[in-house]
Write a protein that holds these residues in place. Structure first.
Motif, PDB file in Angstrom:
ATOM      1  N   ASP A 116       0.835  -1.201  -0.026  1.00 23.27           N
ATOM      2  CA  ASP A 116      -0.126  -0.062  -0.135  1.00 23.27           C
ATOM      3  C   ASP A 116       0.763   1.248   0.022  1.00 23.27           C
ATOM      4  O   ASP A 116       1.452   1.681   0.883  1.00 23.27           O
ATOM      5  CB  ASP A 116      -0.845  -0.053   1.101  1.00 23.27           C
ATOM      6  N   ILE A 117       1.172   1.881  -1.006  1.00 25.87           N
ATOM      7  CA  ILE A 117       2.076   3.015  -1.305  1.00 25.87           C
ATOM      8  C   ILE A 117       1.558   4.336  -0.451  1.00 25.87           C
ATOM      9  O   ILE A 117       2.308   5.135  -0.198  1.00 25.87           O
ATOM     10  CB  ILE A 117       2.416   3.322  -2.734  1.00 25.87           C
ATOM     11  N   MET A 169       1.018  10.229 -10.358  1.00 22.86           N
ATOM     12  CA  MET A 169       1.052   8.709 -10.705  1.00 22.86           C
ATOM     13  C   MET A 169      -0.231   8.354 -10.704  1.00 22.86           C
ATOM     14  O   MET A 169      -0.727   7.484 -11.678  1.00 22.86           O
ATOM     15  CB  MET A 169       1.861   7.924  -9.814  1.00 22.86           C
ATOM     16  N   LEU A 170      -1.083   8.762  -9.630  1.00 23.24           N
ATOM     17  CA  LEU A 170      -2.356   7.925  -9.590  1.00 23.24           C
ATOM     18  C   LEU A 170      -3.451   8.730 -10.508  1.00 23.24           C
ATOM     19  O   LEU A 170      -4.121   8.075 -11.179  1.00 23.24           O
ATOM     20  CB  LEU A 170      -2.896   8.459  -8.161  1.00 23.24           C
ATOM     21  N   ALA A 171      -3.003   9.952 -10.940  1.00 18.12           N
ATOM     22  CA  ALA A 171      -3.986  10.590 -11.971  1.00 18.12           C
ATOM     23  C   ALA A 171      -3.659  10.095 -13.259  1.00 18.12           C
ATOM     24  O   ALA A 171      -4.633  10.020 -14.143  1.00 18.12           O
ATOM     25  CB  ALA A 171      -3.605  11.931 -11.909  1.00 18.12           C
ATOM     26  N   ASN A 230      -5.208   0.982  -4.155  1.00 18.17           N
ATOM     27  CA  ASN A 230      -4.854   1.894  -5.036  1.00 18.17           C
ATOM     28  C   ASN A 230      -4.081   1.631  -6.456  1.00 18.17           C
ATOM     29  O   ASN A 230      -3.435   0.437  -6.169  1.00 18.17           O
ATOM     30  CB  ASN A 230      -3.499   2.846  -4.192  1.00 18.17           C
ATOM     31  N   PRO A 231      -4.365   2.209  -7.498  1.00 17.99           N
ATOM     32  CA  PRO A 231      -3.776   1.949  -8.768  1.00 17.99           C
ATOM     33  C   PRO A 231      -2.320   1.523  -8.855  1.00 17.99           C
ATOM     34  O   PRO A 231      -2.036   0.541  -9.750  1.00 17.99           O
ATOM     35  CB  PRO A 231      -4.380   2.820  -9.759  1.00 17.99           C
ATOM     36  N   GLY A 270     -10.109   1.120 -13.486  1.00 22.94           N
ATOM     37  CA  GLY A 270     -10.528  -0.366 -13.677  1.00 22.94           C
ATOM     38  C   GLY A 270      -9.567  -1.396 -14.032  1.00 22.94           C
ATOM     39  O   GLY A 270      -9.700  -2.574 -14.236  1.00 22.94           O
ATOM     40  N   VAL A 271      -8.329  -0.930 -14.033  1.00 23.04           N
ATOM     41  CA  VAL A 271      -6.992  -1.842 -14.662  1.00 23.04           C
ATOM     42  C   VAL A 271      -6.592  -2.554 -13.552  1.00 23.04           C
ATOM     43  O   VAL A 271      -6.260  -3.746 -13.746  1.00 23.04           O
ATOM     44  CB  VAL A 271      -5.710  -0.772 -15.056  1.00 23.04           C
ATOM     45  N   VAL A 272      -6.746  -2.050 -12.266  1.00 21.05           N
ATOM     46  CA  VAL A 272      -6.365  -2.985 -11.326  1.00 21.05           C
ATOM     47  C   VAL A 272      -7.126  -2.788 -10.079  1.00 21.05           C
ATOM     48  O   VAL A 272      -7.104  -2.570  -9.111  1.00 21.05           O
ATOM     49  CB  VAL A 272      -4.807  -2.458 -10.698  1.00 21.05           C
TER      50      VAL A 272
END
Length: 348
Positions: free
Chosen positions: A154-155, A172-174, A186-187, A179-181
């Motif tokens: 969990d970053i 990075m999150l933006a 958190n993505p 839906g990818v992960v």
């Protein structure tokens, strides 16, 4: 002695943790194919650093890992694909046979360039218990979490994430598509342990079921086992800075609560005809291909000295130095080209 520290982005005086002794870790090869001469530039850089310390009278404990699990990059690991398994299927061999063959080839390439053998060459497959122990420790601290047998880091629980690469977490999150992960909090959370598909050859029992380690946890486990939780120098190529070394820092410091490596040193890319070396572009030249053009491998070591290790270095078209038949059509050709004398294919 001073060196540029990627972590602080400045040249710093090197102060060993233990007087008179340098503890140094180098990211080694993933042994599923021959390494290319760009990799050898990075390993030569580490050799220069080590030799300089030894010349100055320091004792150097140098650890260079052998990754014989063979993960693809993160997106490939998520799909359960593995470099070692893919190459084993291609060559009709077992994963262990592939790893052994290319490990020996790696040692031979380093010998040809007069690179001193590391003090210890730990193999990833021999350190699965150490990896599991670190993952369990991160879970106990609430920094890692399990979802259906997969364990993720969990970053959001590591405020310093991005301090090596300069990547900001919010950016990075933006940049991650929705839906990818879906199974992660958190993505950008990265895998520490992955569930193995039923027929997977390289898999181990764990508290979360049968599976295999993530790409990054291997280096944390092997470096800390032999060098301690805090050591002096960590080397690698610039392509390792993110995500590999960034994730190494997060999981190691999250686990121990103390600094991981004091100095981070990265070698820039070796280009070939102006392009980054890659298997996909067909310019990932090996030491053997250089030799086949008639050059001593030590010429490569000299070539690497013609530019600062933090600068890109371009390998231009290389002439073939081997004697040619009278009617050969080539004089100076790119290294990946083929000389074609009458009715005969010339060595590459």
């Amino acid at each position: 002695m001073k060196i540029y520290n990627t972590l602080t982005r400045k040249v710093e005086e090197i102060t060993p943790i233990e007087p008179g002794k340098i503890k140094m870790y180098s990211c080694g090869p993933t042994v599923y194919r021959f390494i290319h001469i760009g990799n050898l530039r990075t390993f030569t850089m580490a050799d220069w650093i080590r030799r300089t310390f030894e010349y100055r009278g320091f004792e150097v404990l140098h650890v260079k890992n052998i990754t014989d699990v063979g993960h693809m990059r993160q997106e490939m690991v998520d799909r359960g694909e593995d470099k070692m398994l893919a190459q084993a299927r291609k060559e009709g061999k077992t994963s262990a046979q592939i790893a052994q063959f290319y490990t020996e080839a790696f040692h031979e390439d380093e010998r040809k360039l007069n690179i001193e053998p590391a003090t210890i060459f730990p193999r990833a497959t021999q350190h699965i218990p150490e990896m599991i122990a670190i993952i369990q420790g991160l879970q106990e601290k609430g920094i890692a979490y399990e979802v259906n047998g997969n364990v993720y880091y969990d970053i959001q629980r590591f405020p310093d994430y991005g301090k090596l690469s300069g990547n900001q977490l919010e950016n990075m999150l933006a940049g991650v598509r929705e839906g990818v992960v879906a199974d992660r909090r958190n993505p950008e959370d990265f895998p520490l342990w992955k569930v193995a598909e039923p027929d997977r050859e390289m898999a181990w029992d764990s508290p979360w079921g049968r599976g295999f380690p993530g790409w990054h946890i291997e280096c944390s486990a092997m470096s800390m086992k032999y060098l301690g939780t805090h050591f002096d120098i960590h080397t690698g190529g610039v392509d390792n800075i993110f995500p590999h070394h960034e994730d190494e820092i997060a999981q190691s410091e999250g686990y121990t609560g103390e600094p991981f490596a004091s100095y981070w040193v990265h070698a820039q890319h070796l280009l070939a005809d102006g392009q980054k070396m890659a298997k996909s572009t067909g310019n990932a030249y090996t030491c053997s291909e250089i030799e086949a053009r008639g050059f001593d491998p030590m010429s490569l070591r000299y070539f690497y000295t013609t530019a600062l290790y933090r600068s890109r270095l371009n390998l231009p078209s290389v002439p073939c130095k081997l004697p040619r038949p009278r009617l050969s059509v080539c004089a100076t050709m790119p290294i990946n080209s083929t000389c074609r004398p009458i009715n005969r294919r010339w060595p590459r």
